[in-house]
Write a protein that holds these residues in place. Structure first.
Motif, PDB file in Angstrom:
ATOM      1  N   LEU A 145       0.828  -1.200   0.000  1.00 33.51           N
ATOM      2  CA  LEU A 145       0.000   0.000   0.000  1.00 33.51           C
ATOM      3  C   LEU A 145       0.869   1.260   0.000  1.00 33.51           C
ATOM      4  O   LEU A 145       0.560   2.247  -0.674  1.00 33.51           O
ATOM      5  N   VAL A 146       1.944   1.221   0.757  1.00 35.81           N
ATOM      6  CA  VAL A 146       2.819   2.385   0.857  1.00 35.81           C
ATOM      7  C   VAL A 146       3.476   2.686  -0.486  1.00 35.81           C
ATOM      8  O   VAL A 146       3.720   3.845  -0.836  1.00 35.81           O
ATOM      9  N   TRP A 147       3.720   1.639  -1.275  1.00 33.03           N
ATOM     10  CA  TRP A 147       4.384   1.814  -2.568  1.00 33.03           C
ATOM     11  C   TRP A 147       3.412   2.154  -3.696  1.00 33.03           C
ATOM     12  O   TRP A 147       3.803   2.792  -4.674  1.00 33.03           O
ATOM     13  N   LEU A 148       2.151   1.735  -3.569  1.00 33.00           N
ATOM     14  CA  LEU A 148       1.228   1.866  -4.699  1.00 33.00           C
ATOM     15  C   LEU A 148      -0.007   2.713  -4.423  1.00 33.00           C
ATOM     16  O   LEU A 148      -0.565   3.293  -5.361  1.00 33.00           O
ATOM     17  N   PHE A 149      -0.453   2.797  -3.190  1.00 32.94           N
ATOM     18  CA  PHE A 149      -1.752   3.412  -2.881  1.00 32.94           C
ATOM     19  C   PHE A 149      -1.537   4.884  -2.534  1.00 32.94           C
ATOM     20  O   PHE A 149      -1.051   5.208  -1.449  1.00 32.94           O
ATOM     21  N   PHE A 150      -1.912   5.790  -3.423  1.00 32.08           N
ATOM     22  CA  PHE A 150      -1.577   7.207  -3.241  1.00 32.08           C
ATOM     23  C   PHE A 150      -2.241   7.866  -2.028  1.00 32.08           C
ATOM     24  O   PHE A 150      -1.662   8.802  -1.453  1.00 32.08           O
ATOM     25  N   PRO A 151      -3.465   7.475  -1.577  1.00 31.76           N
ATOM     26  CA  PRO A 151      -4.033   8.158  -0.410  1.00 31.76           C
ATOM     27  C   PRO A 151      -3.188   8.045   0.858  1.00 31.76           C
ATOM     28  O   PRO A 151      -3.330   8.872   1.761  1.00 31.76           O
ATOM     29  N   VAL A 152      -2.321   7.040   0.922  1.00 31.52           N
ATOM     30  CA  VAL A 152      -1.461   6.894   2.099  1.00 31.52           C
ATOM     31  C   VAL A 152      -0.547   8.110   2.258  1.00 31.52           C
ATOM     32  O   VAL A 152      -0.173   8.486   3.379  1.00 31.52           O
ATOM     33  N   HIS A 153      -0.208   8.761   1.157  1.00 30.08           N
ATOM     34  CA  HIS A 153       0.798   9.826   1.171  1.00 30.08           C
ATOM     35  C   HIS A 153       0.203  11.229   1.067  1.00 30.08           C
ATOM     36  O   HIS A 153       0.929  12.179   0.766  1.00 30.08           O
ATOM     37  N   LEU A 154      -1.086  11.382   1.302  1.00 30.19           N
ATOM     38  CA  LEU A 154      -1.692  12.703   1.131  1.00 30.19           C
ATOM     39  C   LEU A 154      -1.192  13.711   2.164  1.00 30.19           C
ATOM     40  O   LEU A 154      -1.081  14.897   1.873  1.00 30.19           O
ATOM     41  N   ALA A 155      -0.899  13.267   3.376  1.00 31.24           N
ATOM     42  CA  ALA A 155      -0.280  14.142   4.384  1.00 31.24           C
ATOM     43  C   ALA A 155       1.235  13.983   4.255  1.00 31.24           C
ATOM     44  O   ALA A 155       1.896  13.382   5.094  1.00 31.24           O
TER      45      ALA A 155
END
Length: 410
Positions: free
Chosen positions: A351-361
């Motif tokens: 998820l950390v590598w592919l799922f963009f909502p994880v990185h919104l903050a």
């Protein structure tokens, strides 16, 4: 270039006439109002914890006990306990005075931290949670001593720190909702109303039409994010005062993971996964210390960058779906599902590598908070890369799909 500018100006005028702009504005106001109410109550609670306030209460309790000694079976013990509390509180009150010496206690704390760090053998320091935690503490203390930054009192709340805590939640939920509301009908709205046909038959290339809409989407998303951040800061300063701007914060920290059975209490900044037997703790080998005002400004800029990625993904939905309702529903669904998944399945590595909502903050990547929550190194560069890839792919698919769109069936 002139044609593209005209398209952007036209899209901006159409955006100003849409009701969605007012809906997004109301949501932004609600977000800021909730923050203001929360901070007001937190500030009142903090004021009640001031040493002066506590000293008054304890002295009154002591006076009441002495006035009725026979009503207290533990009179002597209670009197001694209250007198000790009064002595401690008087020291704390004296320490808060503007002219008091704050550097000596800090230097003593630094000396104690160094002594504790030196007890850890050199070969074991990389795998020692205590040594790494002390390293972070020492970086903060050195910054305060070198830059003459007096530490905040334990009861004090800084509008800078409070804003970033609230913005971490807003960047994952509130701001993406605002962006989705603003952008979801950029193309789908015209398809629903039938005006897309009139737009496409004009002597302007489809690529310029779509790029004009996309640039307008980016601009309004960036503006909404910046205005929300500025409003949060202004409300925080109005309630809490402009304190803590120069307080230090470490950025660029990472995590280390070791197999270790932990039975006692954990060092601050450490987490333990009993199912895997992994102890995760923060490391400060590549960290730097900056003032809070710098962290806030950069954090807000990073949030704007993240919202641009959200706007581009939402723009893709608006391009693919020919119904405003469908585009808006899918966009809002992605935001809500992304928030839930990011909160509940953060430990899933892919998820950390592919799922963009994880990185919104994104600023939580920078400060090392996401790395600790994900139990893996998730630096700022990784977050920006993931968001950039999603943005580029979304824009590319939008351009390809829109260029091949059948005008008659648009």
């Amino acid at each position: 270039m002139l044609e593209l500018f005209r398209v952007i100006a036209n899209e901006w005028m159409k955006l100003l006439r849409r009701k969605r702009l007012w809906v997004a504005g109301i949501l932004m106001l609600v977000t800021v109002a909730l923050y203001g109410v929360t901070e007001y109550h937190s500030h009142q609670a903090a004021l009640n914890n001031r040493p002066e306030k506590q000293l008054t209460i304890v002295e009154q309790n002591l006076s009441d006990i002495k006035a009725h000694p026979k009503s207290d079976p533990n009179y002597q013990q209670d009197v001694q306990s209250l007198q000790q509390q009064i002595a401690t509180l008087k020291v704390e009150v004296a320490a808060e005075k503007p002219g008091s010496d704050w550097k000596t206690p800090l230097q003593q704390e630094k000396k104690a931290d160094l002594a504790q760090m030196n007890q850890v053998p050199a070969g074991e320091r990389a795998s020692s949670p205590t040594w790494n935690y002390m390293q972070g503490q020492l970086m903060t203390i050195n910054y305060q001593l070198q830059h003459n930054v007096r530490p905040l009192q334990p009861w004090q709340l800084s509008p800078y720190g409070e804003m970033m805590q609230y913005l971490a939640v807003a960047a994952m939920l509130f701001l993406p909702l605002v962006v989705a509301i603003l952008v979801a009908d950029m193309v789908a709205g015209e398809a629903t109303e039938g005006t897309i046909k009139l737009l496409l038959v004009r002597p302007v290339s489809r690529a310029k039409i779509l790029l004009g809409k996309w640039i307008t989407s980016l601009f309004v998303s960036a503006l909404a994010t910046a205005l929300t951040g500025a409003a949060l800061w202004a409300v925080g300063v109005a309630i809490l005062g402009n304190v803590g701007a120069n307080q230090p914060i470490a950025v660029g920290s990472g995590v280390n993971m070791i197999h270790q059975v932990v039975a006692g209490p954990l060092v601050s900044g450490s987490t333990y996964n009993a199912s895997t037997g992994m102890l995760v703790f923060q490391t400060y080998t590549h960290a730097t210390v900056i003032p809070m005002w710098h962290y806030v400004l950069t954090g807000l800029a990073l949030t704007v960058f993240a919202m641009l990625a959200v706007a581009t993904v939402t723009f893709l939905c608006s391009t693919i779906f020919r119904s405003t309702m469908a585009s808006t529903g899918v966009s809002l669904g992605l935001v809500i599902i992304g928030f839930v998944v990011a909160q509940m399945a953060i430990h899933v590595k892919w998820l950390v590598w592919l799922f963009f909502p994880v990185h919104l903050a994104l600023f939580t990547n920078w400060a090392g908070q996401l790395s600790q929550e994900a139990q893996m190194n998730a630096p700022l560069g990784l977050g920006m890369l993931v968001l950039s890839v999603w943005g580029v792919l979304s824009l590319g698919v939008s351009l390809v799909y829109f260029s091949k769109r059948d005008i008659l069936n648009a």
